[in-house]
Design a protein around this motif. Sequence first.
Motif, PDB file in Angstrom:
ATOM      1  N   UNK A 213      79.102  80.782  65.905  1.00  0.00           N
ATOM      2  CA  UNK A 213      78.329  81.872  65.323  1.00  0.00           C
ATOM      3  C   UNK A 213      76.931  81.915  65.918  1.00  0.00           C
ATOM      4  N   UNK A 214      76.413  83.116  66.074  1.00  0.00           N
ATOM      5  CA  UNK A 214      75.026  83.267  66.534  1.00  0.00           C
ATOM      6  C   UNK A 214      74.112  83.078  65.313  1.00  0.00           C
ATOM      7  N   UNK A 215      72.854  82.707  65.526  1.00  0.00           N
ATOM      8  CA  UNK A 215      72.008  82.372  64.375  1.00  0.00           C
ATOM      9  C   UNK A 215      71.715  83.542  63.436  1.00  0.00           C
ATOM     10  N   UNK A 216      71.976  84.774  63.896  1.00  0.00           N
ATOM     11  CA  UNK A 216      71.757  85.920  62.997  1.00  0.00           C
ATOM     12  C   UNK A 216      72.658  85.838  61.757  1.00  0.00           C
ATOM     13  N   UNK A 217      73.717  85.045  61.828  1.00  0.00           N
ATOM     14  CA  UNK A 217      74.614  84.900  60.669  1.00  0.00           C
ATOM     15  C   UNK A 217      73.826  84.442  59.435  1.00  0.00           C
ATOM     16  N   UNK A 218      72.770  83.645  59.645  1.00  0.00           N
ATOM     17  CA  UNK A 218      72.005  83.149  58.488  1.00  0.00           C
ATOM     18  C   UNK A 218      71.326  84.299  57.743  1.00  0.00           C
ATOM     19  N   UNK A 219      70.746  85.246  58.516  1.00  0.00           N
ATOM     20  CA  UNK A 219      70.142  86.445  57.891  1.00  0.00           C
ATOM     21  C   UNK A 219      71.200  87.185  57.071  1.00  0.00           C
ATOM     22  N   UNK A 220      72.387  87.294  57.639  1.00  0.00           N
ATOM     23  CA  UNK A 220      73.472  88.025  56.962  1.00  0.00           C
ATOM     24  C   UNK A 220      73.847  87.304  55.662  1.00  0.00           C
ATOM     25  N   UNK A 221      73.974  85.980  55.754  1.00  0.00           N
ATOM     26  CA  UNK A 221      74.383  85.204  54.569  1.00  0.00           C
ATOM     27  C   UNK A 221      73.311  85.260  53.484  1.00  0.00           C
ATOM     28  N   UNK A 222      72.078  85.486  53.906  1.00  0.00           N
ATOM     29  CA  UNK A 222      70.997  85.582  52.914  1.00  0.00           C
ATOM     30  C   UNK A 222      70.967  86.939  52.223  1.00  0.00           C
ATOM     31  N   UNK A 223      71.593  87.939  52.846  1.00  0.00           N
ATOM     32  CA  UNK A 223      71.510  89.274  52.236  1.00  0.00           C
ATOM     33  C   UNK A 223      72.783  89.667  51.478  1.00  0.00           C
ATOM     34  N   UNK A 224      73.928  89.109  51.852  1.00  0.00           N
ATOM     35  CA  UNK A 224      75.162  89.524  51.167  1.00  0.00           C
ATOM     36  C   UNK A 224      75.206  88.963  49.736  1.00  0.00           C
ATOM     37  N   UNK A 225      76.060  89.555  48.934  1.00  0.00           N
ATOM     38  CA  UNK A 225      76.211  89.088  47.550  1.00  0.00           C
ATOM     39  C   UNK A 225      77.554  88.359  47.410  1.00  0.00           C
ATOM     40  N   UNK A 226      77.696  87.541  46.375  1.00  0.00           N
ATOM     41  CA  UNK A 226      78.963  86.817  46.227  1.00  0.00           C
ATOM     42  C   UNK A 226      80.159  87.769  46.198  1.00  0.00           C
ATOM     43  N   UNK A 227      81.225  87.375  46.878  1.00  0.00           N
ATOM     44  CA  UNK A 227      82.433  88.211  46.943  1.00  0.00           C
ATOM     45  C   UNK A 227      83.549  87.598  46.126  1.00  0.00           C
ATOM     46  N   UNK A 228      84.752  87.535  46.732  1.00  0.00           N
ATOM     47  CA  UNK A 228      85.938  87.036  46.034  1.00  0.00           C
ATOM     48  C   UNK A 228      85.666  85.687  45.383  1.00  0.00           C
ATOM     49  N   UNK A 229      86.085  85.547  44.118  1.00  0.00           N
ATOM     50  CA  UNK A 229      85.948  84.289  43.391  1.00  0.00           C
ATOM     51  C   UNK A 229      84.499  83.940  43.042  1.00  0.00           C
ATOM     52  N   UNK A 230      83.600  84.932  43.164  1.00  0.00           N
ATOM     53  CA  UNK A 230      82.188  84.674  42.845  1.00  0.00           C
ATOM     54  C   UNK A 230      81.521  83.783  43.883  1.00  0.00           C
TER      55      UNK A 230
END
Length: 292
Positions: A213-230
């Motif tokens: 994964x490229x480091x931009x994944x961290x920005x993405x993980x910081x902005x998304x909300x919990x999905x399946x199974x919370x």
Amino acid sequence: MAFMKVRKAVFPAAGMGTRFLPATKATPKEMLPLVDKPLIQYGVEEAVAAGCEEIIIVTGRGKTTMEDHFDKSAELEASLEARGKTALLEVARSVSKLAKITYTRQAEALGLGHAVLQAKALVGDEPFAVILPDDIVDANVACMKQMVDAFNETQSSILGSEIVEGDAISAYGCLDCTPDANNPKLLAVKDMVEKPKPGTQPSQNAIIGRYILTPRIFEMLETITPGAGGELQLTDGIKALLQYEKVYGFTYEGKRHDAGDKLGFLKATVEFALKHDDLGPKFREWLKTFPI
Ligand code: UTP
């Protein structure tokens, strides 16, 4: 842009391993031995074979045996040395010399995406490998090495992938993708569907527990909300990444075992035991006499 190299590998190992209860009540799933090595050691050896210099293990409560395993064991080494057990001494020593390993904790098992996010500070601004230690890949060329070679070509995030036939794909993350014209092992990802309902899968290309994964994944993980199974899902983070960057699937060569599941673990145990230098021949003889 400067050429990016994969130097670090992250191992999410803070999950609860509920599929393997009661074995995993007090023992980390990652420490269950496949023949004579704990699962996580296979993954660390794969990362080292892929050229990774730094290993980051995301761990949690009750998981300290992993740290002890990769640490120098002074008492054990002294005892083996005193008794002249040089071959065993070498086995014990080689584990602690495998790689530079750093640990970080995930306080609560809030999902794979959340586990990867805990490694942000240790990874920094560079691409990195992610290895799920319960997916064991038996391959002539280490699976992650094959993926690093692909990353060196594309300089884009790469998701380890395999063909899963029929409706069995419904247990996996699934790629909506088209094969690359020059390299058919590379799949240009358009979208991803987590556990598609039978008959609705966009392809038979499943995602396995190997990622670059490229480091931009961290920005993405910081902005998304919990999905399946919370839980904070890594696939949701990668879907968000798709809006900004190319992402490829990669059909690796080798055989994967889901050793986080009891049946998968048993199958892997039999296959690895049959291939084992010392045990293989005797185990094969015994299996032939075993009444089924
Ligand atoms: P799994 O779903 O296979 O592991 O996650 P699990 O949650 O431990 O197992 P079950 O489903 O309850 O039996 C894949 C990997 O991601 C890690 C796990 O340790 C495993 O290696 N993981 C998962 C985390 O580190 N944190 C999490 O919150 C979830």
